[in-house]
Design a protein around this motif. Sequence first.
Motif, PDB file in Angstrom:
ATOM      1  N   ARG A 193       0.848  -1.185   0.000  1.00  0.00           N
ATOM      2  CA  ARG A 193       0.000   0.000   0.000  1.00  0.00           C
ATOM      3  C   ARG A 193       0.891   1.244   0.000  1.00  0.00           C
ATOM      4  O   ARG A 193       1.985   1.217   0.559  1.00  0.00           O
ATOM      5  CB  ARG A 193      -0.849  -0.030   1.296  1.00  0.00           C
ATOM      6  CG  ARG A 193      -1.760   1.148   1.529  1.00  0.00           C
ATOM      7  CD  ARG A 193      -2.451   0.994   2.888  1.00  0.00           C
ATOM      8  NE  ARG A 193      -3.374  -0.109   2.914  1.00  0.00           N
ATOM      9  CZ  ARG A 193      -4.679  -0.023   2.654  1.00  0.00           C
ATOM     10  NH1 ARG A 193      -5.214   1.140   2.381  1.00  0.00           N
ATOM     11  NH2 ARG A 193      -5.442  -1.093   2.699  1.00  0.00           N
ATOM     12  N   GLU A 195       0.394   5.564   0.724  1.00  0.00           N
ATOM     13  CA  GLU A 195      -0.482   6.706   1.016  1.00  0.00           C
ATOM     14  C   GLU A 195       0.150   7.928   0.379  1.00  0.00           C
ATOM     15  O   GLU A 195       1.282   8.279   0.709  1.00  0.00           O
ATOM     16  CB  GLU A 195      -0.598   6.924   2.529  1.00  0.00           C
ATOM     17  CG  GLU A 195      -1.338   5.810   3.214  1.00  0.00           C
ATOM     18  CD  GLU A 195      -1.395   5.991   4.723  1.00  0.00           C
ATOM     19  OE1 GLU A 195      -0.879   7.002   5.239  1.00  0.00           O
ATOM     20  OE2 GLU A 195      -1.926   5.085   5.374  1.00  0.00           O
ATOM     21  N   ASP A 240      -3.847   4.943  -1.427  1.00  0.00           N
ATOM     22  CA  ASP A 240      -4.750   5.859  -0.725  1.00  0.00           C
ATOM     23  C   ASP A 240      -4.277   7.278  -1.024  1.00  0.00           C
ATOM     24  O   ASP A 240      -3.073   7.514  -1.127  1.00  0.00           O
ATOM     25  CB  ASP A 240      -4.676   5.640   0.795  1.00  0.00           C
ATOM     26  CG  ASP A 240      -5.264   4.302   1.194  1.00  0.00           C
ATOM     27  OD1 ASP A 240      -6.149   3.820   0.476  1.00  0.00           O
ATOM     28  OD2 ASP A 240      -4.822   3.747   2.219  1.00  0.00           O
TER      29      ASP A 240
END
Length: 381
Positions: A193, A195, A240
């Motif tokens: 992931r 951000e 994200d």
Amino acid sequence: MSETLLDRRDAPAPSRPPRPEPPIGLLAELTHRCPLRCTYCSNPIELETRSAELDTETWKRVFTQAAELGVIHVHLSGGEPTARKDIVELTRHAAEVGLYTNLITSGVGVSEDQLDALVEAGCDHIQLSMQGADPEITVAVAGMKGAFERKQAFAEQVVRRGVPLTLNSVIHRQNIHQVPVMIEKAVEFGAKRIEIAHTQYYGWALKNRAQLMPAKADVDRTIEEVKEARERLKGTLVIDAVFPDYYARYPKLCNGGWGTRTLSVTPSGKVLPCHAAETLKHLDFWTVRDHGLADIWYESPAFEAYRGTGWMKEPCRSCERREVDFGGCRCQALALTGDPNATDPACIKSPHHERIGDLARTEASLSTDPGAVTYRNFGAA
Ligand code: SF4
Ligand code: FES
């Protein structure tokens, strides 16, 4: 008995607002000490010193109370949490009381032995900060030579041990041109992931705002870049993104709503509804040295102050979005209008909205001067 008294007797008792749900996340700011000197640091201007930090037993008690209160994740953060000698012991305790543990680190000072000990102690997830996609930009943002190379090596060690890795990239004018390369690096590093979080102008970052504010055209481009990469990397990398407030039409729902989902504990033990809340000088933040966490969550006036919608003035009070964003961010409202009860100026309905957009555009158009950014100095902490 007079009619008035009868009326009073028959009137329903004033209703107390429903008891809030328990929090799900705890941000444990274990220390403000940090080897990096990032220009965008959102920690307060006044750092808490090492001598003021909570001791090991008190942090353990906080984690036990957090688990009893219903907290699910603890974010072990700072500063640099691994600067604490007891980080392994604290991680172990948090895991033992049933919390999901996320270590938020710069990765530059963590040895392989320390990482092994953290994994063995029950560290569930690691979030590594990424200031740039190459050594040059990383030095310009973080003020530390060799930081990029160390982060890259650390990421490899984390992935090799099978611990899920998230990269956290705070975006601003110094590195906004690198968003696509940062996403590629995340894949190369083996992160699950990334951000992409545009800078929030609190604490130290507010000081550097004129040098950090990106141009609207660059922000719009990153929105497209993120959209394209999300599509292309589906199943490989989750992306994200948080885009800057100053160019928005509506504010963000800050921290999931004041006193609604999360709480932060500062190195010295003050409990805050959000990371930047200490700027709200009119509130008194209770500390874990004097109160239990449940007491603070359910009873302290600071947590009650902006919970729900009862505190709102117009235009928020009658707005159809009042339970969507809860009036936006209190810390930003104070920083930009001087009034913590005002509508967040990121909102198009705020009388300050246009001024804030103009301010952002003016600051973004200033020529970039590397000598004009002020690096964080942790000497005091
Ligand atoms: Fe949110 Fe208040 Fe703006 Fe409505 S007026 S969108 S509640 S900040
Ligand atoms: Fe404090 Fe948004 S950062 S309410």
